[in-house]
Design a protein around this motif. Sequence first.
Motif, PDB file in Angstrom:
ATOM      1  N   ASP A  19       8.879  -8.546  15.687  1.00 37.34           N
ATOM      2  CA  ASP A  19       8.802  -9.987  15.446  1.00 37.34           C
ATOM      3  C   ASP A  19       7.362 -10.415  15.164  1.00 37.34           C
ATOM      4  O   ASP A  19       6.480  -9.591  14.975  1.00 37.34           O
ATOM      5  N   ASP A  20       7.105 -11.704  15.166  1.00 35.55           N
ATOM      6  CA  ASP A  20       5.795 -12.252  14.801  1.00 35.55           C
ATOM      7  C   ASP A  20       4.704 -11.971  15.816  1.00 35.55           C
ATOM      8  O   ASP A  20       3.536 -12.221  15.555  1.00 35.55           O
ATOM      9  N   ARG A  21       5.037 -11.473  16.980  1.00 37.23           N
ATOM     10  CA  ARG A  21       4.005 -11.231  17.992  1.00 37.23           C
ATOM     11  C   ARG A  21       3.072 -10.094  17.598  1.00 37.23           C
ATOM     12  O   ARG A  21       1.956 -10.032  18.053  1.00 37.23           O
ATOM     13  N   HIS A  22       3.526  -9.206  16.755  1.00 36.87           N
ATOM     14  CA  HIS A  22       2.669  -8.097  16.320  1.00 36.87           C
ATOM     15  C   HIS A  22       1.582  -8.625  15.386  1.00 36.87           C
ATOM     16  O   HIS A  22       1.850  -9.393  14.477  1.00 36.87           O
ATOM     17  N   ARG A  23       0.353  -8.241  15.644  1.00 34.96           N
ATOM     18  CA  ARG A  23      -0.772  -8.657  14.801  1.00 34.96           C
ATOM     19  C   ARG A  23      -1.429  -7.410  14.243  1.00 34.96           C
ATOM     20  O   ARG A  23      -1.888  -6.556  15.005  1.00 34.96           O
ATOM     21  N   PRO A  24      -1.507  -7.266  12.930  1.00 29.48           N
ATOM     22  CA  PRO A  24      -2.126  -6.072  12.365  1.00 29.48           C
ATOM     23  C   PRO A  24      -3.615  -6.008  12.676  1.00 29.48           C
ATOM     24  O   PRO A  24      -4.246  -7.009  13.024  1.00 29.48           O
ATOM     25  N   GLU A  25      -4.174  -4.826  12.526  1.00 29.71           N
ATOM     26  CA  GLU A  25      -5.575  -4.582  12.839  1.00 29.71           C
ATOM     27  C   GLU A  25      -6.516  -5.490  12.053  1.00 29.71           C
ATOM     28  O   GLU A  25      -7.582  -5.851  12.517  1.00 29.71           O
ATOM     29  N   TRP A  26      -6.143  -5.881  10.844  1.00 26.57           N
ATOM     30  CA  TRP A  26      -7.021  -6.683   9.986  1.00 26.57           C
ATOM     31  C   TRP A  26      -6.839  -8.171  10.206  1.00 26.57           C
ATOM     32  O   TRP A  26      -7.444  -8.975   9.549  1.00 26.57           O
ATOM     33  N   GLY A  27      -6.010  -8.588  11.142  1.00 22.15           N
ATOM     34  CA  GLY A  27      -5.855  -9.997  11.481  1.00 22.15           C
ATOM     35  C   GLY A  27      -4.672 -10.642  10.811  1.00 22.15           C
ATOM     36  O   GLY A  27      -3.786  -9.978  10.269  1.00 22.15           O
ATOM     37  N   ASP A  28      -4.650 -11.961  10.839  1.00 29.17           N
ATOM     38  CA  ASP A  28      -3.508 -12.723  10.345  1.00 29.17           C
ATOM     39  C   ASP A  28      -3.520 -12.912   8.834  1.00 29.17           C
ATOM     40  O   ASP A  28      -2.487 -13.105   8.230  1.00 29.17           O
ATOM     41  N   GLY A  29      -4.686 -12.883   8.221  1.00 25.56           N
ATOM     42  CA  GLY A  29      -4.782 -13.092   6.779  1.00 25.56           C
ATOM     43  C   GLY A  29      -4.354 -11.853   6.008  1.00 25.56           C
ATOM     44  O   GLY A  29      -3.843 -10.874   6.553  1.00 25.56           O
ATOM     45  N   GLY A  30      -4.582 -11.905   4.718  1.00 23.61           N
ATOM     46  CA  GLY A  30      -4.257 -10.755   3.883  1.00 23.61           C
ATOM     47  C   GLY A  30      -5.174  -9.579   4.174  1.00 23.61           C
ATOM     48  O   GLY A  30      -6.214  -9.708   4.815  1.00 23.61           O
ATOM     49  N   ILE A  31      -4.800  -8.438   3.689  1.00 26.66           N
ATOM     50  CA  ILE A  31      -5.561  -7.228   3.972  1.00 26.66           C
ATOM     51  C   ILE A  31      -6.894  -7.222   3.228  1.00 26.66           C
ATOM     52  O   ILE A  31      -7.887  -6.722   3.726  1.00 26.66           O
ATOM     53  N   GLY A  32      -6.925  -7.837   2.046  1.00 26.74           N
ATOM     54  CA  GLY A  32      -8.170  -8.017   1.301  1.00 26.74           C
ATOM     55  C   GLY A  32      -9.034  -6.777   1.257  1.00 26.74           C
ATOM     56  O   GLY A  32      -8.588  -5.709   0.884  1.00 26.74           O
ATOM     57  N   ASN A  33     -10.273  -6.911   1.674  1.00 26.94           N
ATOM     58  CA  ASN A  33     -11.243  -5.819   1.639  1.00 26.94           C
ATOM     59  C   ASN A  33     -11.408  -5.140   2.993  1.00 26.94           C
ATOM     60  O   ASN A  33     -12.426  -4.498   3.243  1.00 26.94           O
ATOM     61  N   TYR A  34     -10.420  -5.254   3.848  1.00 29.45           N
ATOM     62  CA  TYR A  34     -10.529  -4.751   5.212  1.00 29.45           C
ATOM     63  C   TYR A  34     -10.976  -3.295   5.259  1.00 29.45           C
ATOM     64  O   TYR A  34     -11.900  -2.938   5.984  1.00 29.45           O
ATOM     65  N   PHE A  35     -10.324  -2.436   4.495  1.00 29.01           N
ATOM     66  CA  PHE A  35     -10.635  -1.011   4.571  1.00 29.01           C
ATOM     67  C   PHE A  35     -11.998  -0.697   3.947  1.00 29.01           C
ATOM     68  O   PHE A  35     -12.674   0.233   4.381  1.00 29.01           O
ATOM     69  N   TYR A  36     -12.436  -1.475   2.967  1.00 24.19           N
ATOM     70  CA  TYR A  36     -13.785  -1.303   2.427  1.00 24.19           C
ATOM     71  C   TYR A  36     -14.831  -1.649   3.482  1.00 24.19           C
ATOM     72  O   TYR A  36     -15.828  -0.955   3.650  1.00 24.19           O
ATOM     73  N   TRP A  37     -14.607  -2.768   4.196  1.00 21.13           N
ATOM     74  CA  TRP A  37     -15.528  -3.180   5.237  1.00 21.13           C
ATOM     75  C   TRP A  37     -15.538  -2.174   6.383  1.00 21.13           C
ATOM     76  O   TRP A  37     -16.587  -1.870   6.959  1.00 21.13           O
ATOM     77  N   LYS A  38     -14.373  -1.667   6.730  1.00 23.18           N
ATOM     78  CA  LYS A  38     -14.282  -0.697   7.817  1.00 23.18           C
ATOM     79  C   LYS A  38     -15.054   0.580   7.457  1.00 23.18           C
ATOM     80  O   LYS A  38     -15.786   1.128   8.284  1.00 23.18           O
ATOM     81  N   ALA A  39     -14.911   1.066   6.225  1.00 22.29           N
ATOM     82  CA  ALA A  39     -15.630   2.256   5.776  1.00 22.29           C
ATOM     83  C   ALA A  39     -17.135   1.996   5.740  1.00 22.29           C
ATOM     84  O   ALA A  39     -17.937   2.863   6.132  1.00 22.29           O
ATOM     85  N   ALA A  40     -17.544   0.817   5.301  1.00 21.42           N
ATOM     86  CA  ALA A  40     -18.972   0.479   5.253  1.00 21.42           C
ATOM     87  C   ALA A  40     -19.557   0.419   6.665  1.00 21.42           C
ATOM     88  O   ALA A  40     -20.673   0.886   6.908  1.00 21.42           O
ATOM     89  N   HIS A  41     -18.813  -0.140   7.595  1.00 21.78           N
ATOM     90  CA  HIS A  41     -19.258  -0.207   8.988  1.00 21.78           C
ATOM     91  C   HIS A  41     -19.431   1.199   9.547  1.00 21.78           C
ATOM     92  O   HIS A  41     -20.427   1.505  10.212  1.00 21.78           O
TER      93      HIS A  41
END
Length: 114
Positions: A31-53
């Motif tokens: 259900d809606d209680r699950h929150r993905p690792e990248w937050g509530d918004g779209g995935i966007g550049n999440y994995f690029y930022w994670k790799a850069a970090h």
Amino acid sequence: MPEVTLKSTAIEQASPDNTIAAGHNGGPPLDDRHRPEWGDGGIGNYFYWKAAHRRAWHNLSPGIVAFRIQKAERLGLTYEEYTLEILERGRHLQIEDVERIAEIKQARAARKRG
């Protein structure tokens, strides 16, 4: 003794407090209680930022880390503060950067207070 463990497990599964519905596989809720690792918004550049970090903080040679630690200690800063200055502003602080070093130390004191 193993019989007691089996019986107590069977009692737990059959108790009315157990709210798992028939046919449920016991997996995580969907259900809606699950929150993905990248937050509530779209995935966007999440994995690029994670790799850069990861590249900026975790994949450094021991020589670079030792140099930054030594330099930070000479300036009275922590390794993280010194490295953030390099990453955010693109320059290594020098002894002559008295004003900027004072700003960083004031920000550290403010974080500790509040």
